[in-house]
Design a protein around this motif. Structure first.
Motif, mmCIF file in Angstrom:
data_model
loop_
_atom_site.group_PDB
_atom_site.id
_atom_site.type_symbol
_atom_site.label_atom_id
_atom_site.label_comp_id
_atom_site.label_asym_id
_atom_site.label_seq_id
_atom_site.Cartn_x
_atom_site.Cartn_y
_atom_site.Cartn_z
ATOM 1 N N ASN A 90 48.181 46.817 41.595
ATOM 2 C CA ASN A 90 47.743 48.213 41.170
ATOM 3 C C ASN A 90 49.305 48.323 40.324
ATOM 4 O O ASN A 90 48.983 48.530 39.120
ATOM 5 C CB ASN A 90 47.850 49.359 42.130
ATOM 6 N N THR A 161 42.158 50.484 44.474
ATOM 7 C CA THR A 161 42.061 49.509 43.737
ATOM 8 C C THR A 161 40.947 49.663 42.467
ATOM 9 O O THR A 161 40.984 49.242 41.115
ATOM 10 C CB THR A 161 41.987 48.107 44.170
ATOM 11 N N THR A 165 40.796 49.969 38.433
ATOM 12 C CA THR A 165 39.904 49.319 37.709
ATOM 13 C C THR A 165 39.473 49.982 36.687
ATOM 14 O O THR A 165 39.321 50.135 35.375
ATOM 15 C CB THR A 165 38.657 48.508 38.484
ATOM 16 N N TYR A 195 40.811 43.025 37.493
ATOM 17 C CA TYR A 195 40.203 44.128 37.972
ATOM 18 C C TYR A 195 38.708 44.112 38.076
ATOM 19 O O TYR A 195 37.996 44.537 39.203
ATOM 20 C CB TYR A 195 41.058 45.306 37.904
ATOM 21 N N TRP A 198 37.456 41.846 40.577
ATOM 22 C CA TRP A 198 37.442 42.618 42.046
ATOM 23 C C TRP A 198 36.336 43.527 42.111
ATOM 24 O O TRP A 198 35.777 43.844 43.172
ATOM 25 C CB TRP A 198 38.880 42.944 41.890
#
Ligand code: HAS
Length: 562
Positions: A90, A161, A165, A195, A198
């Motif tokens: 991050n 997270t 994003t 991101y 993810w």
């Protein structure tokens, strides 16, 4: 420009350069997340000593105030696999996005939210684990039960997270509005791709926690289906490894070449690698379940093919990053086939740590290919071979790279010179030697059938284990890694609290391109399109399997074994 006249990293400095784009209200949550990551590394890493020594019968978990080996192992896994990696990712990727897009992040609220959710998530999960209410290891699927605080804590870490994003995507959008028709700057683009990949990957664990584990733990669902739980966990659980790795790749591709005085080979190749990681990282989870019953072989084979597809971008990385290093080594006067290697700035701890991390990743990648091979997996699955593999990947390629990055990042953020440079160099080499011994031990013992996730020190079958010398290598190597970790924190604390103020502003070391964005096809900038391709592949790889499991046969109540 002649090779020798290439710009070098500005060393020394005071405040952060380009102040206009770094806002104080965005910087403190970034620094906060980095600090949380380092706390994770310190505490999680320390637990490694207990595990390494356990292999040779030295059982010291009580000295660590743990109630069992497994409680320490849970702390080790959760803090290192989730807190250290998420916090660092991050912070680092947000910072690179600011530098890449040359503008502040789109939302201060989101970056501060990411910090607070990470902090609260960490406190909840830590409380549950320390009270021995969540000794379920970092693979926390059913049927082992953890307290709901643990699941909430893990969920908050993931949410942090996801907030990042959203912020990165909004920042790219804002940049696009300000620069219509232009190609997204590479340093910003690769972070957004990381991101976005993810966000897709995290769906598995989000569904697992929200719809299965929490209601099951709270008693709203009496039973659950452990096998289906595992499928959801590994949906996220393999892609997460690339989420850990891609920030390191950002540094290897776009920063290290500048640190060594070289250039990146091409803008479009870097984009291609990140896009391949976006589309192939997620539909691979079943390679963790080759030996599981209840999954049709054909689905396992589909995941086998995608797993080998996701190896490809890493193979490309090996050659491309090496080309950039060679460019730098030759610019520094390196001659002959290998002469450039010795000319690289091995005396710079940030560079040395990352070069050593890359070298270890060659072996980490090779053992990954062994794991991924359907028939070989039968030999190594659930043995200590697997921790041998992942300490060379996440435990070194990623962790030692992150450490190397902090050797410039911490001075950059604090305005203080890196102290103890020789100590930092010794730290990097000690980690390198330590992990090679450690992994050699784990891998060889694994081939002899030594189990993973088990205390060997207390095992009733301990005398039957024939991996004596291998276990000693594991214990010695693991101890060296913990000593290296201690040296690292001496250097960082020394720098933060007693480092000399830098005299001039410092720059983030962003490398130049041989072939820049002008030569890049617009196709490689179409993130929405590639995201769609990734979703289609995930649907092909998972939906037939999910359908097979309907209606769900929930059989297992929560089980507490600790
Ligand atoms: Fe893995 C298990 C397969 C990569 C992490 N893996 C794990 C687990 C973890 C993990 C944590 O197929 C255990 C999970 C658990 O608790 O059960 N893995 C792979 C494959 C790859 C791979 C095919 N893994 C990673 C990465 C990780 C990671 C990356 C963390 C960051 N892994 C598996 C499988 C299992 C597994 C099975 C399940 C095993 C089982 O049965 O339980 C590949 O993506 C690897 C590709 C990498 C390469 C290396 C390229 C090399 C480069 C360096 C270049 C060097 C240079 C240096 C430039 C092909 C890029 C030059 C320097 C000079 C000085 C000259």
């Amino acid at each position: 420009m002649s090779a020798t006249a290439r710009p070098q990293v500005v060393s020394g400095g005071g405040a952060i350069a380009r102040e206009g784009i770094f806002l104080a209200e965005q910087l403190w949550p970034i620094k906060g997340q980095l600090a949380l990551a380092l706390v994770g590394l310190a505490v999680g890493g320390l637990m490694g000593l207990m595990q390494a020594l356990d292999r040779v019968g030295v059982v010291i978990y009580k000295a660590f105030l743990m109630q069992s080996y497994y409680q320490g192992l849970t702390i080790h896994g959760v803090l290192l696999a989730f807190l250290f990696t998420f916090g660092f990712g991050n912070a680092f990727v947000s910072l690179m996005a600011i530098r890449g897009f040359e503008r502040p992040l789109a939302s201060t609220f989101l970056v501060q939210g990411a910090f607070w959710t990470m902090l609260v998530g960490t406190l909840l999960a830590a409380y549950a684990i320390l009270r021995n209410q969540a000794t379920v290891l970092f693979t926390f699927y059913a049927p082992m039960r953890a307290s709901s605080l643990f699941y909430l804590g893990a969920a908050l870490l993931v949410i942090s997270t996801l907030l990042t994003t959203l912020n990165l995507v909004l920042t790219r959008r804002a940049w696009q509005r300000e620069h219509p028709g232009e190609r997204t700057p590479l340093l910003g683009f690769v972070g957004v791709v990381t991101y976005v990949m993810w966000a897709l990957a995290s769906l598995g664990v989000v569904v697992l926690v929200v719809f299965f584990l929490l209601p099951w733990q709270l008693g709203w669902l009496r039973t659950t289906d452990p096998q289906f739980n595992r499928i959801l966990f590994w949906f996220t659980g393999h892609a997460i490894v690339y989420f850990w790795l891609m920030p390191a790749y950002i540094s290897w591709y776009l920063l290290v070449p500048r640190q060594v005085g070289g250039r990146v080979f091409s803008d479009s190749l870097v984009r291609l690698v990140f896009i391949l990681l976006l589309i192939f990282s997620v539909p691979t989870g079943l390679h963790h379940q080759y030996v599981d019953p209840g999954i049709p072989t054909i689905m396992k084979v589909v995941h086998l093919v995608t797993t080998f597809s996701v190896v490809y971008p890493s193979l490309v990385t090996a050659f491309t990053v090496m080309a950039a290093l060679e460019d730098g080594g030759r610019a520094r006067g390196g001659r002959g086939l290998l002469g450039w290697i010795w000319k690289l700035p091995w005396g710079d701890p940030s560079v040395a740590a990352q070069l050593l991390a890359m070298l270890v990743f060659v072996l980490g990648g090779a053992t990954g290919i062994v794991n991924a091979s359907y028939n070989l997996n039968n030999v190594v699955h659930n043995t200590s071979f697997v921790p041998g593999h992942f300490h060379m990947t996440v435990g070194t390629a990623v962790a030692l790279s992150f450490i190397g990055i902090t050797y410039w990042l911490v001075p950059y953020l604090t305005g203080r010179e890196l102290m103890g440079r020789r100590l930092a160099l010794a730290q990097a080499w000690l980690w390198f030697v330590g992990v090679l011994l450690f992994a050699r031990g784990q891998i060889a013992a694994g081939l002899l059938g030594e189990p993973r996730r088990s205390s060997i020190g207390e095992a009733p079958y301990r005398e039957l284990i024939s991996a004596g010398i291998d276990n000693w290598l594991t214990a010695i190597g693991g101890t060296l890694m913990v000593v290296s970790g201690a040296l690292y924190f001496i250097v960082i604390l020394w720098t933060v609290f007693a480092g000399r103020r830098l005299a001039q502003p410092m720059e983030i070391p962003v490398a130049e391109m041989r072939f820049g964005a002008r030569e890049t096809s617009p196709l490689w900038d179409r993130l929405g399109f590639w995201f769609l391709v990734a979703v289609v592949l995930v649907v092909i790889a998972y939906v037939p399997l999910f359908v097979l499991y309907l209606p769900l046969h929930s059989v297992s109540p929560p089980i507490k074994v600790y």
